[in-house]
Design a protein around this motif. Sequence first.
Motif, PDB file in Angstrom:
ATOM      1  N   LEU A  63       0.830  -1.213   0.000  1.00 20.10           N
ATOM      2  CA  LEU A  63       0.000   0.000   0.000  1.00 20.10           C
ATOM      3  C   LEU A  63       0.867   1.268   0.000  1.00 20.10           C
ATOM      4  O   LEU A  63       0.554   2.245  -0.680  1.00 20.10           O
ATOM      5  CB  LEU A  63      -0.947  -0.013   1.192  1.00 20.10           C
ATOM      6  N   ILE A  64       1.968   1.230   0.741  1.00 20.48           N
ATOM      7  CA  ILE A  64       2.903   2.364   0.736  1.00 20.48           C
ATOM      8  C   ILE A  64       3.508   2.534  -0.661  1.00 20.48           C
ATOM      9  O   ILE A  64       3.615   3.660  -1.166  1.00 20.48           O
ATOM     10  CB  ILE A  64       4.008   2.165   1.794  1.00 20.48           C
ATOM     11  N   ALA A  65       3.883   1.429  -1.294  1.00 20.18           N
ATOM     12  CA  ALA A  65       4.457   1.492  -2.640  1.00 20.18           C
ATOM     13  C   ALA A  65       3.459   2.113  -3.619  1.00 20.18           C
ATOM     14  O   ALA A  65       3.836   2.950  -4.454  1.00 20.18           O
ATOM     15  CB  ALA A  65       4.875   0.096  -3.111  1.00 20.18           C
ATOM     16  N   ILE A  66       2.193   1.740  -3.509  1.00 16.47           N
ATOM     17  CA  ILE A  66       1.166   2.313  -4.383  1.00 16.47           C
ATOM     18  C   ILE A  66       1.061   3.815  -4.147  1.00 16.47           C
ATOM     19  O   ILE A  66       0.977   4.605  -5.096  1.00 16.47           O
ATOM     20  CB  ILE A  66      -0.185   1.613  -4.157  1.00 16.47           C
ATOM     21  N   THR A  67       1.094   4.217  -2.880  1.00 15.89           N
ATOM     22  CA  THR A  67       1.023   5.642  -2.545  1.00 15.89           C
ATOM     23  C   THR A  67       2.225   6.393  -3.123  1.00 15.89           C
ATOM     24  O   THR A  67       2.080   7.483  -3.679  1.00 15.89           O
ATOM     25  CB  THR A  67       0.954   5.826  -1.017  1.00 15.89           C
ATOM     26  N   GLU A  68       3.408   5.802  -3.003  1.00 10.19           N
ATOM     27  CA  GLU A  68       4.611   6.436  -3.559  1.00 10.19           C
ATOM     28  C   GLU A  68       4.524   6.557  -5.080  1.00 10.19           C
ATOM     29  O   GLU A  68       4.907   7.582  -5.652  1.00 10.19           O
ATOM     30  CB  GLU A  68       5.861   5.649  -3.168  1.00 10.19           C
ATOM     31  N   LEU A  69       4.013   5.513  -5.720  1.00 12.30           N
ATOM     32  CA  LEU A  69       3.856   5.564  -7.170  1.00 12.30           C
ATOM     33  C   LEU A  69       2.858   6.646  -7.569  1.00 12.30           C
ATOM     34  O   LEU A  69       3.081   7.375  -8.535  1.00 12.30           O
ATOM     35  CB  LEU A  69       3.393   4.199  -7.699  1.00 12.30           C
ATOM     36  N   ASP A  70       1.789   6.773  -6.808  1.00 13.08           N
ATOM     37  CA  ASP A  70       0.806   7.813  -7.110  1.00 13.08           C
ATOM     38  C   ASP A  70       1.407   9.202  -6.927  1.00 13.08           C
ATOM     39  O   ASP A  70       1.237  10.073  -7.776  1.00 13.08           O
ATOM     40  CB  ASP A  70      -0.429   7.634  -6.222  1.00 13.08           C
ATOM     41  N   ARG A  71       2.133   9.400  -5.833  1.00 12.27           N
ATOM     42  CA  ARG A  71       2.764  10.706  -5.583  1.00 12.27           C
ATOM     43  C   ARG A  71       3.787  11.046  -6.666  1.00 12.27           C
ATOM     44  O   ARG A  71       4.007  12.213  -6.972  1.00 12.27           O
ATOM     45  CB  ARG A  71       3.423  10.728  -4.212  1.00 12.27           C
ATOM     46  N   ALA A  72       4.403  10.024  -7.237  1.00 13.81           N
ATOM     47  CA  ALA A  72       5.397  10.241  -8.298  1.00 13.81           C
ATOM     48  C   ALA A  72       4.741  10.357  -9.672  1.00 13.81           C
ATOM     49  O   ALA A  72       5.429  10.504 -10.678  1.00 13.81           O
ATOM     50  CB  ALA A  72       6.411   9.099  -8.307  1.00 13.81           C
ATOM     51  N   GLY A  73       3.408  10.270  -9.717  1.00 16.19           N
ATOM     52  CA  GLY A  73       2.704  10.360 -10.988  1.00 16.19           C
ATOM     53  C   GLY A  73       2.840   9.117 -11.845  1.00 16.19           C
ATOM     54  O   GLY A  73       2.675   9.176 -13.067  1.00 16.19           O
ATOM     55  N   MET A  74       3.117   7.966 -11.207  1.00 22.61           N
ATOM     56  CA  MET A  74       3.374   6.745 -11.968  1.00 22.61           C
ATOM     57  C   MET A  74       2.365   5.624 -11.706  1.00 22.61           C
ATOM     58  O   MET A  74       2.465   4.566 -12.319  1.00 22.61           O
ATOM     59  CB  MET A  74       4.792   6.258 -11.681  1.00 22.61           C
ATOM     60  N   TRP A  75       1.407   5.822 -10.812  1.00 24.40           N
ATOM     61  CA  TRP A  75       0.468   4.754 -10.485  1.00 24.40           C
ATOM     62  C   TRP A  75      -0.289   4.290 -11.730  1.00 24.40           C
ATOM     63  O   TRP A  75      -0.477   3.094 -11.948  1.00 24.40           O
ATOM     64  CB  TRP A  75      -0.483   5.204  -9.385  1.00 24.40           C
ATOM     65  N   GLN A  76      -0.720   5.205 -12.583  1.00 25.42           N
ATOM     66  CA  GLN A  76      -1.461   4.842 -13.791  1.00 25.42           C
ATOM     67  C   GLN A  76      -0.587   4.079 -14.797  1.00 25.42           C
ATOM     68  O   GLN A  76      -1.108   3.456 -15.714  1.00 25.42           O
ATOM     69  CB  GLN A  76      -2.032   6.097 -14.460  1.00 25.42           C
TER      70      GLN A  76
END
Length: 189
Positions: A129-142
């Motif tokens: 879940l933290i990794a997903i949050t980090e990816l989202d903050r970096a603009g990379m989740w999508q």
Amino acid sequence: MTAADRPSPLAPHPAASLVISFVNTHAGGSGEQLENADGLRQWLRAAGHPDDAVSDADAATAREFRDALRTLLLAHSQNDAVPPDHVAHAEARLVRISDNAPLHAVTSRTTTTLVPARSGLWGAFGAILIAITELDRAGMWQRIKACRNEICHEGFLDRSRNASAIYHGPGCSSMVSMRAYRQRKKDSQ
């Protein structure tokens, strides 16, 4: 985070590997790695979150979490076969998982970092879940997607410049194209 601080979408993001490795515990022909407690123990050890006390019920919870993530990653791939109600159901499952994976904010003078509040299985879930949050903050989740090839559904990081990749590799793309060609040929006969 400014645009200058964001990693290039063409470069791998460290958080992506944990999410992708978890989603790929059942990809294509590799079989179900989380079939039982033994398989879950092996994955947890490899991910750096050993937990010898996991049960078959925990493996079922892990599969539920993984399948919810895969649904979202298929939606990232603009897969029309994933109805909106499936996405909503997957999002609700992720909320239920996150309720049991508490996180701590570790704050210093210069940064704040989230860390799992538990170890073992729930620590691993928290780390994902933290990794997903980090990816989202970096603009990379999508850009974390699941292959649209129905035989595969392997998770991957879309490194294309315009974030348009829908298959994890050329083999899957060719397989889908060939399958569509054969179906068109069959339909025309």
